[in-house]
Structures are given as structure tokens and as C-alpha cells.
Design a protein around this motif. Structure first.
Motif, PDB file in Angstrom:
ATOM      1  N   PRO A 393       0.812  -1.229   0.000  1.00 30.14           N
ATOM      2  CA  PRO A 393       0.000   0.000   0.000  1.00 30.14           C
ATOM      3  C   PRO A 393       0.837   1.267   0.000  1.00 30.14           C
ATOM      4  O   PRO A 393       0.504   2.248  -0.686  1.00 30.14           O
ATOM      5  CB  PRO A 393      -0.834  -0.134   1.279  1.00 30.14           C
ATOM      6  N   GLY A 394       1.938   1.274   0.760  1.00 33.42           N
ATOM      7  CA  GLY A 394       2.800   2.448   0.765  1.00 33.42           C
ATOM      8  C   GLY A 394       3.457   2.687  -0.580  1.00 33.42           C
ATOM      9  O   GLY A 394       3.566   3.829  -1.049  1.00 33.42           O
ATOM     10  N   LEU A 395       3.921   1.609  -1.256  1.00 28.46           N
ATOM     11  CA  LEU A 395       4.528   1.759  -2.579  1.00 28.46           C
ATOM     12  C   LEU A 395       3.499   2.252  -3.599  1.00 28.46           C
ATOM     13  O   LEU A 395       3.824   3.067  -4.469  1.00 28.46           O
ATOM     14  CB  LEU A 395       5.121   0.422  -3.024  1.00 28.46           C
ATOM     15  N   ALA A 405       5.821  15.366  -4.948  1.00 24.48           N
ATOM     16  CA  ALA A 405       6.735  15.540  -3.819  1.00 24.48           C
ATOM     17  C   ALA A 405       8.183  15.263  -4.201  1.00 24.48           C
ATOM     18  O   ALA A 405       9.050  15.227  -3.333  1.00 24.48           O
ATOM     19  CB  ALA A 405       6.323  14.611  -2.678  1.00 24.48           C
ATOM     20  N   CYS A 406       8.454  15.092  -5.502  1.00 20.57           N
ATOM     21  CA  CYS A 406       9.812  14.816  -5.996  1.00 20.57           C
ATOM     22  C   CYS A 406      10.315  13.484  -5.440  1.00 20.57           C
ATOM     23  O   CYS A 406      11.487  13.354  -5.081  1.00 20.57           O
ATOM     24  CB  CYS A 406      10.759  15.954  -5.620  1.00 20.57           C
ATOM     25  N   ILE A 407       9.425  12.509  -5.382  1.00 15.69           N
ATOM     26  CA  ILE A 407       9.769  11.147  -4.963  1.00 15.69           C
ATOM     27  C   ILE A 407       9.303  10.219  -6.073  1.00 15.69           C
ATOM     28  O   ILE A 407       8.100  10.139  -6.357  1.00 15.69           O
ATOM     29  CB  ILE A 407       9.105  10.782  -3.616  1.00 15.69           C
ATOM     30  N   ASP A 408      10.216   9.544  -6.721  1.00 15.05           N
ATOM     31  CA  ASP A 408       9.927   8.743  -7.904  1.00 15.05           C
ATOM     32  C   ASP A 408      10.107   7.260  -7.601  1.00 15.05           C
ATOM     33  O   ASP A 408      11.035   6.875  -6.874  1.00 15.05           O
ATOM     34  CB  ASP A 408      10.841   9.133  -9.068  1.00 15.05           C
ATOM     35  N   LEU A 409       9.253   6.439  -8.185  1.00  9.58           N
ATOM     36  CA  LEU A 409       9.308   4.988  -8.004  1.00  9.58           C
ATOM     37  C   LEU A 409       9.769   4.332  -9.293  1.00  9.58           C
ATOM     38  O   LEU A 409       9.213   4.584 -10.354  1.00  9.58           O
ATOM     39  CB  LEU A 409       7.927   4.452  -7.601  1.00  9.58           C
ATOM     40  N   TRP A 410      10.801   3.491  -9.179  1.00 13.65           N
ATOM     41  CA  TRP A 410      11.263   2.669 -10.287  1.00 13.65           C
ATOM     42  C   TRP A 410      10.993   1.220  -9.935  1.00 13.65           C
ATOM     43  O   TRP A 410      11.473   0.729  -8.907  1.00 13.65           O
ATOM     44  CB  TRP A 410      12.762   2.869 -10.548  1.00 13.65           C
TER      45      TRP A 410
END
Length: 593
Positions: A393-395, A405-410
Motif C-alpha cells: 500500500p505504501g509503494l 513531492a519529488c519522490i519517484d518509483l522505479w
């Protein structure tokens, strides 16, 4: 100039003029041959249409026959004569004109005409010498020579029907830096999709080796396709070893350009085992961890790739660590969104609060292992209970909301299937897909889109390892040879600050039990932590404790926050040394907080 020298010069000029004339003759002859091969079938079609019109309307009552006749005449005019016939007609017309008109021309006109012709010939020879086309640097190999011969329209027309390709005809093939390219005309019921399904027939007609990669895509106009035989690569001869001065992801095998993927994108990196997924991601991980305003977080339960980067990145390698780091990143994301100025779309990274890139290595394993992990938590009555938690859920929240928020997921996986390899909530958020060789077309469609194969994105046909397709809405389906970054190079990279939401300073001696000191006596040493950001969840929890709340239930009531959020915040603040949990379960703030 002596007589022999003058004769030698004239012979050289004559030879040059003859060679230039022969080249021009050959090129024009080739152009006319190509047009005839392309347009003569159209004449046959026009004749058949005229015959059908005459059979339908033998009395020519309607305009059907007249229209068919005009169409046939127009089509015939568009078919050029062969070069020998054109030259013969020109010579006959010139001779007839000269026989009739030359005796009537005065002598003065003859003289000036001779001067003009001499000047024109001399000028043409000089222009040809100065503008001689450079020799093509591409020399065909023996394999390419055979393929070029078999792709000629004459050979194709002779053998196409035997191979089930009747109704198709090639143009003149061209050798480029990325292979052989030829246009294919599609008649009747033929389409690009149908031609793509007949790749085995084309391979048999050309006698091409099994490993030669074909690419068939729609042509520039209806009724045409473009066939490309990847006999060579534009990246051949380039140094593909990664170096600080060569920081691109790879080289386009068609255009030879250096391909880069900028930070700030949500990536999906997929490929079967052995396709080179980890190696392809290393140049990207370097960019994400380089500089004061970039921070890297790696979730790697295999403990292989993450270990190489532990001097430059925050690495989580156990299910408990994964949940903890996801909680921190999610809390940081909400804090940034809470304080984001009005009218500003995205967070501006700073050295204190940098851009965070969260890399999930082998997402299918994270989905399985970091699900239903037991965590002891205190309920509102001060009793400790074991509850199961999941990192997914957090991911998913980071994937949906992290960009602002300038937070990127790869997300990286070797099992690109929706649901287990790529979660359903994360797949739609992906903006850039990097696909190395996969096993099936279905997996390629998951990574590159449902329209991938129809538009030439055939990742299941890529060679492995080290060749990828990158779909970002700007590039075409051109394969990219990725750079090779060795493990030793990664280990030798300089250290970078490791991101953490609360950085705990090391204490020179074991800390004494944490208690609330009310007397003026010196307080026992406590860990010093960075103060929470103003207006954050942690700050609100501390404010409620200072206002008299002593239990988590009291904090939830005072702040209006969910109990789960309060529990996470209390855990973070306790580990950071901001608050203390007494033996009776009451919470108190430390003087340093």
C-alpha cells in the motif's frame, strides 16, 4: 604546356566526362527501372478495371467506361520509358529537327552557338569535378549482397507467388547503417499486420539466416509497408563501457544517437532472467545517487544488487526493513505535500530534502515477501499486539502521489505480468518503460502497451543480453544497446550521503534509560536527532504530548490523525530519541525535543 601534356590533360577531362556521363546514365536508368516496376502493375489493374467497366456498360450509357479509359491513359503516362528507348527517341527527334532546321541557320548563329556549347560543356565538366559525390562509406558484406539481390523487384516478383506472397512487390532496397531497408507495396487484401504474420515466408524467399532480425512496420502512405533487415547496427564500433564522461544509458542501433532517461520519471524496467536488467539499470542508479540534491533508496530482497550501492544508497534487504523504509518515504511524501506552497506543482529538491528515487529490485519478490509481515504495535489501551503489515500500500501511494513531492518509483521485475510482477495500482502510473528481452509477446504488451506489437515494439524478439526498447512517448521502436557498467566500477564510486528521515547521531557511551527529568539536575544523555519539519505528522504528535496527552489514543483524539499514522509516528520518534515510553506505557517528551 607541351603537346603531350596537353593531350594527356584532354584525355583526363574526356575520361572524367565519360565517367560522369556513365554514372548519370546508370542512376537515371535505375530510377526509371524502379518506377516501371512499381507502376506497370497499376497499368494492368487499370486495364482490368476498363474491361470490367466495358462488360458492365457495353453501350457506354454512363460515364463508367470513359472514366476507366481516362484512368488507364493517366496510368500509362506515369510509366516512364526505359533509358535506351528514351535516348533513342531523343536522338531521332534531334536528328529530324537538325535535318530540317539547320540549313536555315545563319553562319553567325552557328559560331555563337558553338561558343555557347563549348562554354556549357566546360562549365558542366568543372561543376562535376567540384561536386563529385563522395563514395559511400558503407560496403555491403557477402550476406548483404545476397539479400540485396533477392530483394530486387525482379527477383521478388518471380518467387513471391511460390512463397505465398503474391500481391506484394518490393521497391529498390537501400543499405543503411542499421541494415537493409526496402519498401513493400501491398495489393489486394494485404496489410502490414498480415505481412508481419508472413515473416517465415519472407525469410524463406530471401534465404535469410534464422537469427537475422526483421522489422516490419507501416509505410509512409497507405498500401505500403517498410521491411528492415537488421544486418548491422549503428552502435557497432562504439565503446559501450560506462564511464563518467559517457553517462548515457546506451546507443540507438538505428540512428547512433546517445539515449538518456532523465530523472523525475516513474520507470518500469523489465526483462527475463539473463537479459541484462541489472546492468542496464546501473547507469540510471548512478544518476539517481549523484549530486547533493539526489538520494537513492533501493529495496532488494535478493541482497545482490543493493549491496553494490550501500555506500551511495539506503538499502532495505529484509521484509521488516522494507516496511520501515517505505513508511519513512511515505511520511516524507505527505510532509512535503503538506508544506508545498500554494500554486507550486512540484517540490523543489534541496540538499536537506533531496529528490528521492525509490528502486524496487525484483518487484514480484517484494510483493510476496513484504506482505503480511508481523509487527508488534501498541493499541490505544497501552497493550502490545502483533499485527501483520504490507509494504505494497505504501509503494502504491508513492507511485500515485510521489511525483509532486519529488519522490519517484522505479519498478524492476523479470516477471512482467499484471497483478504479481507489476501491481495493478502501480502499472498505470508508469511514464517510461524500459524493456529488455522477454519470453512472450504477452509480457511485451504488459511492459510496452497493448498496441506494442502493432507498432513494431517486439521485445520478445530482442537479442539478450544488453539490448532494450525504451518507450517514453517520444522514441520509436528502435533497439538500444545499453552501456555496460561493471560491479567493480560501482564499488569504486565515491561515497554519497545516505538519506534517512531522522539521522541519529552516534553516542560515545551507552545511553542511560530514557526518563522524564523534572528537576534541574543534568539530564541523561539522549540521542540527538534532526527536528521534525514544522507542520509534519511528527511535529503534531510532539505538540499533543507537550499539551498533556500521554497515550496513543489521547494523541489520536487530540490531533485527529488515524491510529495507524499515530503508531508509526510514535515508533519513529521513539527510535530517534524525541520521546520516551515509560514502563507503565505512558509517553513523555525529552527535553531535547
Amino acid at each position: 604546356m607541351s603537346h603531350p601534356s596537353a593531350w594527356q590533360t584532354h584525355r583526363q577531362y574526356a575520361a572524367t566526362a565519360a565517367r560522369w556521363t556513365a554514372d548519370r546514365w546508370a542512376k537515371e536508368s535505375d530510377r526509371r527501372r524502379t518506377l516501371r516496376a512499381t507502376r506497370k502493375p497499376l497499368v494492368r489493374d487499370a486495364r482490368a478495371a476498363l474491361a470490367q467497366a466495358q462488360a458492365t456498360d457495353p453501350q457506354k450509357v454512363t460515364s463508367l467506361v470513359h472514366r476507366a479509359e481516362r484512368e488507364l491513359a493517366t496510368t500509362k503516362r506515369r510509366v516512364p520509358d526505359p533509358m535506351w528507348l528514351f535516348a533513342s527517341k531523343a536522338a531521332i527527334v534531334t536528328a529530324a529537327t537538325g535535318y530540317v532546321g539547320l540549313p536555315l541557320v545563319p553562319g553567325r548563329v552557328w559560331m555563337w552557338a558553338a561558343v555557347a556549347v563549348s562554354v556549357a560543356v566546360t562549365g558542366t565538366i568543372l561543376w562535376a569535378l567540384l561536386h563529385r559525390p563522395a563514395a559511400s562509406p558503407i560496403e555491403p558484406t557477402a550476406e548483404e549482397r545476397d539479400l540485396l539481390k533477392r530483394l530486387q523487384p525482379e527477383h521478388w516478383r518471380e518467387h513471391a507467388e511460390q512463397r505465398g506472397l503474391a500481391g506484394t512487390l518490393t521497391g529498390r532496397p537501400k543499405l543503411t547503417e542499421s541494415g537493409i531497408v526496402v519498401a513493400v507495396r501491398l495489393d489486394g487484401q494485404w496489410t502490414t499486420t498480415k505481412l508481419r504474420g508472413c515473416e517465415d515466408h519472407i525469410r524463406a524467399l530471401l534465404g535469410a539466416r534464422t537469427g537475422l532480425r526483421f522489422q516490419i512496420k507501416a509505410g509512409k502512405q497507405g498500401g505500403w509497408s517498410e521491411l528492415t533487415l537488421r544486418t548491422r547496427s549503428a552502435a557497432d564500433g562504439d565503446d559501450l563501457l560506462w564511464a563518467p564522461e559517457r553517462r548515457s544509458l546506451g546507443i540507438d542501433t538505428v540512428t547512433g544517437e546517445h539515449v538518456t532517461v532523465p530523472l523525475g520519471e516513474r520507470l518500469l524496467i523489465a526483462g527475463r532472467s539473463g537479459a541484462g536488467k541489472s546492468v542496464a539499470s546501473r547507469p540510471l542508479l548512478f544518476d539517481a545517487s549523484e549530486g547533493d540534491t539526489n538520494a537513492l533508496v533501493i529495496i532488494d530482497l535478493k541482497r545482490v544488487e543493493g549491496r553494490l550501492w550501500d555506500h551511495r544508497a539506503r538499502v532495505a534487504s529484509t521484509p521488516e526493513d522494507v516496511i520501515a523504509v517505505v513508511d519513512e518515504v511515505e511520511a516524507e511524501m505527505h510532509d512535503r505535500l503538506n508544506v508545498l506552497p500554494k500554486g507550486q506543482d512540484t517540490w523543489g529538491p534541496t540538499p536537506d530534502r533531496p529528490r528521492i528515487t525509490v528502486v524496487v529490485d525484483e518487484g514480484a519478490e517484494v510483493v510476496t515477501a513484504a506482505d503480511k509481515v508481523p509487527f508488534p504495535e501498541e493499541d490505544g489501551d497501552g497493550k502490545t499486539k502483533v499485527r501483520t503489515r504490507s509494504a505494497l500500500p505504501g509503494l502504491e501511494s508513492i507511485a500515485r502521489m510521489g511525483r509532486a513531492a519529488c519522490i519517484d518509483l522505479w519498478w524492476m521485475t523479470q516477471k512482467p505480468t499484471i497483478g504479481d510482477g507489476v501491481p495493478k495500482q502501480i502499472a498505470p502510473q508508469i511514464s517510461t518503460s524500459i524493456c529488455l528481452a522477454v519470453r512472450t509477446p504477452a509480457e511485451a504488451r504488459v511492459v510496452l502497451g497493448e498496441d506494442a506489437q502493432a507498432k513494431g515494439w517486439n521485445a520478445d524478439e530482442l537479442p539478450a543480453p544488453g539490448v532494450a526498447l525504451i518507450r517514453d512517448g517520444k522514441r520509436g521502436p528502435d533497439p538500444v544497446k545499453v552501456r555496460y557498467m561493471d560491479k567493480a566500477v560501482v564499488i569504486a564510486l565515491p561515497d554519497q550521503p545516505i538519506w534517512s528521515r531522522t539521522t541519529v547521531a552516534a553516542s560515545p557511551a551507552p545511553a542511560a534509560p530514557l526518563t522524564l527529568v523534572k528537576s534541574p539536575a543534568p539530564a541523561p544523555a539522549v540521542p540527538v536527532a534532526t527536528a521534525p519539519a514544522a507542520g509534519s505528522v511528527d511535529d503534531r504528535v510532539l505538540a499533543s504530548l507537550r499539551s498533556g496527552a500521554v497515550r496513543q489514543a489521547d494523541i489520536a483524539t487530540a490531533t485527529g490523525l488515524p491510529k495507524g499514522t499515530v503508531s508509526k509516528a510514535v515508533k519513529r520518534l521513539t527510535l530517534a530519541g524525541h520521546i520516551t515510553r515509560n514502563p507503565d506505557g505512558a509517553l513523555t517528551t525529552n527535553r531535547a525535543a
